[in-house]
Write a protein that holds these residues in place. Structure first.
Motif, short mmCIF file in Angstrom:
data_model
loop_
_atom_site.label_atom_id
_atom_site.label_comp_id
_atom_site.label_asym_id
_atom_site.label_seq_id
_atom_site.Cartn_x
_atom_site.Cartn_y
_atom_site.Cartn_z
N VAL A 60 -11.32 -9.20 2.76
CA VAL A 60 -10.49 -8.27 3.48
C VAL A 60 -9.19 -7.99 3.11
O VAL A 60 -8.50 -6.84 2.96
CB VAL A 60 -10.65 -8.42 5.02
CG1 VAL A 60 -9.88 -7.52 5.98
CG2 VAL A 60 -12.22 -8.50 5.56
N ALA A 61 -8.44 -9.19 2.94
CA ALA A 61 -6.99 -9.05 2.73
C ALA A 61 -6.82 -8.58 1.31
O ALA A 61 -6.06 -7.63 1.05
CB ALA A 61 -6.43 -10.56 2.64
N THR A 62 -7.47 -8.64 0.30
CA THR A 62 -7.54 -8.10 -0.99
C THR A 62 -7.85 -6.95 -0.84
O THR A 62 -7.09 -5.84 -1.72
CB THR A 62 -8.49 -8.73 -1.85
OG1 THR A 62 -8.17 -10.32 -1.96
CG2 THR A 62 -8.39 -8.25 -3.38
N THR A 89 -4.17 0.09 0.56
CA THR A 89 -3.09 0.55 1.27
C THR A 89 -1.85 0.01 0.86
O THR A 89 -0.72 0.68 0.60
CB THR A 89 -3.36 0.13 2.73
OG1 THR A 89 -3.43 -1.47 3.02
CG2 THR A 89 -4.70 0.84 3.27
N VAL A 90 -1.53 -1.49 0.75
CA VAL A 90 -0.32 -1.96 0.42
C VAL A 90 0.20 -1.22 -0.94
O VAL A 90 1.21 -0.93 -1.04
CB VAL A 90 -0.28 -3.43 0.52
CG1 VAL A 90 1.01 -3.86 0.13
CG2 VAL A 90 -0.56 -4.04 1.79
N ILE A 148 0.93 2.30 -6.86
CA ILE A 148 -0.25 1.76 -7.62
C ILE A 148 -1.51 2.13 -6.84
O ILE A 148 -1.71 1.39 -5.74
CB ILE A 148 0.14 0.34 -7.97
CG1 ILE A 148 1.31 0.24 -8.86
CG2 ILE A 148 -1.11 -0.25 -8.80
CD1 ILE A 148 1.82 -1.39 -9.16
N ASP A 149 -2.25 2.66 -7.38
CA ASP A 149 -3.72 3.16 -6.79
C ASP A 149 -4.91 2.95 -7.60
O ASP A 149 -5.44 3.61 -8.38
CB ASP A 149 -3.59 4.47 -6.10
CG ASP A 149 -4.75 5.11 -5.35
OD1 ASP A 149 -5.58 4.15 -4.67
OD2 ASP A 149 -4.98 6.23 -5.12
N MET A 199 3.69 8.53 -1.15
CA MET A 199 4.70 7.99 -0.50
C MET A 199 5.29 6.76 -1.21
O MET A 199 6.30 6.39 -1.37
CB MET A 199 4.28 7.67 0.86
CG MET A 199 5.09 6.77 1.78
SD MET A 199 4.62 6.45 3.53
CE MET A 199 3.40 5.16 3.23
N GLY A 200 4.34 6.14 -1.98
CA GLY A 200 4.71 4.88 -2.72
C GLY A 200 5.54 5.14 -3.88
O GLY A 200 6.60 4.39 -4.47
N ARG A 201 5.13 6.22 -4.85
CA ARG A 201 5.94 6.90 -5.87
C ARG A 201 7.31 7.25 -5.33
O ARG A 201 8.38 6.89 -6.01
CB ARG A 201 5.08 7.84 -6.38
CG ARG A 201 3.57 7.34 -7.13
CD ARG A 201 2.89 8.66 -7.54
NE ARG A 201 1.68 8.27 -8.06
CZ ARG A 201 0.52 9.00 -8.40
NH1 ARG A 201 0.66 10.49 -7.98
NH2 ARG A 201 -0.43 8.50 -8.93
N VAL A 202 7.47 7.89 -4.04
CA VAL A 202 8.82 8.35 -3.85
C VAL A 202 9.55 7.20 -3.53
O VAL A 202 10.92 7.04 -3.93
CB VAL A 202 8.68 9.19 -2.48
CG1 VAL A 202 10.09 9.66 -1.84
CG2 VAL A 202 7.90 10.56 -2.83
#
Length: 226
Positions: free
Chosen positions: A28-30, A36-37, A44-45, A58-61
């Motif tokens: 679940v944590a992975t 999400t994280v 990174i997706d 949002m992460g890229r910004v």
């Protein structure tokens, strides 16, 4: 006094159950890390879930703003540590550069600015700045020439008004003023020396910003250099 009963051996989880619970928690944590994280914090997706959830942008910004902030801190530190020269020192430095014997005539012709007789000129430009992006407009002006200006934006920006002389010495900086998180400004620049003078804007917000600059005065070139 009430004594609680100790759990029986059969009531305790077995080693197999503990291992299974630990493995499930790790899975679940992975999944949360990947879906999400990583997209929300670093852009990174690997699974594409962050794009669907709107987290990747949002992460890229965040990463772009962090990089721009590091770059801006380096520029500001260099500017703050740079010596501010008087008009006399600027003229002396220009004479020294022009008289160096190790500079060939071809190099001088390539590096020198072509300054023409000042004329009254008007210009207007619109600049779109993405989050974290910077832009710079420079006017070529003779010493003593003046230009009136007015700029405004539809969002807060940082601005640095400064000039660069012909054959500027290393680490030279001459500022006319700075602003942080402002949306408009107007005034007059009077050139302290022959060279290029103008504005540098940086969009520190997370939204696209439009800056409109109007100028009128004695200058021979109006150019976006960044």
């Amino acid at each position: 006094m009430y004594n609680t009963n100790m759990p029986g051996r059969n009531d305790l989880p077995t080693s197999r159950q503990l291992i299974r619970s630990t493995v499930v928690a790790m899975i679940v944590a992975t999944l949360l890390l990947i879906t999400t994280v990583l997209p929300a914090e670093y852009g990174i997706d690997p699974t594409g879930a962050g794009e669907v959830l709107g987290l990747t942008d949002m992460g890229r910004v965040k990463m772009a703003l962090a990089e721009e902030m590091r770059a801006e801190k380096e520029i500001v530190a260099a500017m703050e540590n740079a010596p501010v020269m008087s008009d006399y020192e600027v003229e002396a430095a220009q004479d020294s550069f022009a008289s160096e014997e190790d500079v060939s005539a071809q190099e001088q012709s390539e590096s020198a600015l072509v300054l023409v007789d000042p004329i009254i000129t008007k210009d207007e430009i619109s600049i779109i700045l993405d989050p974290g992006q910077g832009a710079e407009i420079k006017l070529t002006m003779n010493k003593g020439a003046s230009v009136s200006y007015r700029w405004q934006s539809d969002g807060p920006v940082n601005v640095d008004v400064h000039g660069d002389p012909v054959n500027a010495p290393k680490d030279f900086y001459h500022g006319y003023g700075k602003g942080k998180n402002i949306a408009k400004s107007e005034g007059t620049i009077t050139a302290a020396f022959d060279g290029k003078h103008g504005w540098f804007w940086r969009n520190r917000s997370d939204k696209t910003v439009k800056v409109v600059l109007e100028t009128e005065g004695d200058y021979s070139e109006f150019k976006r250099v960044m």
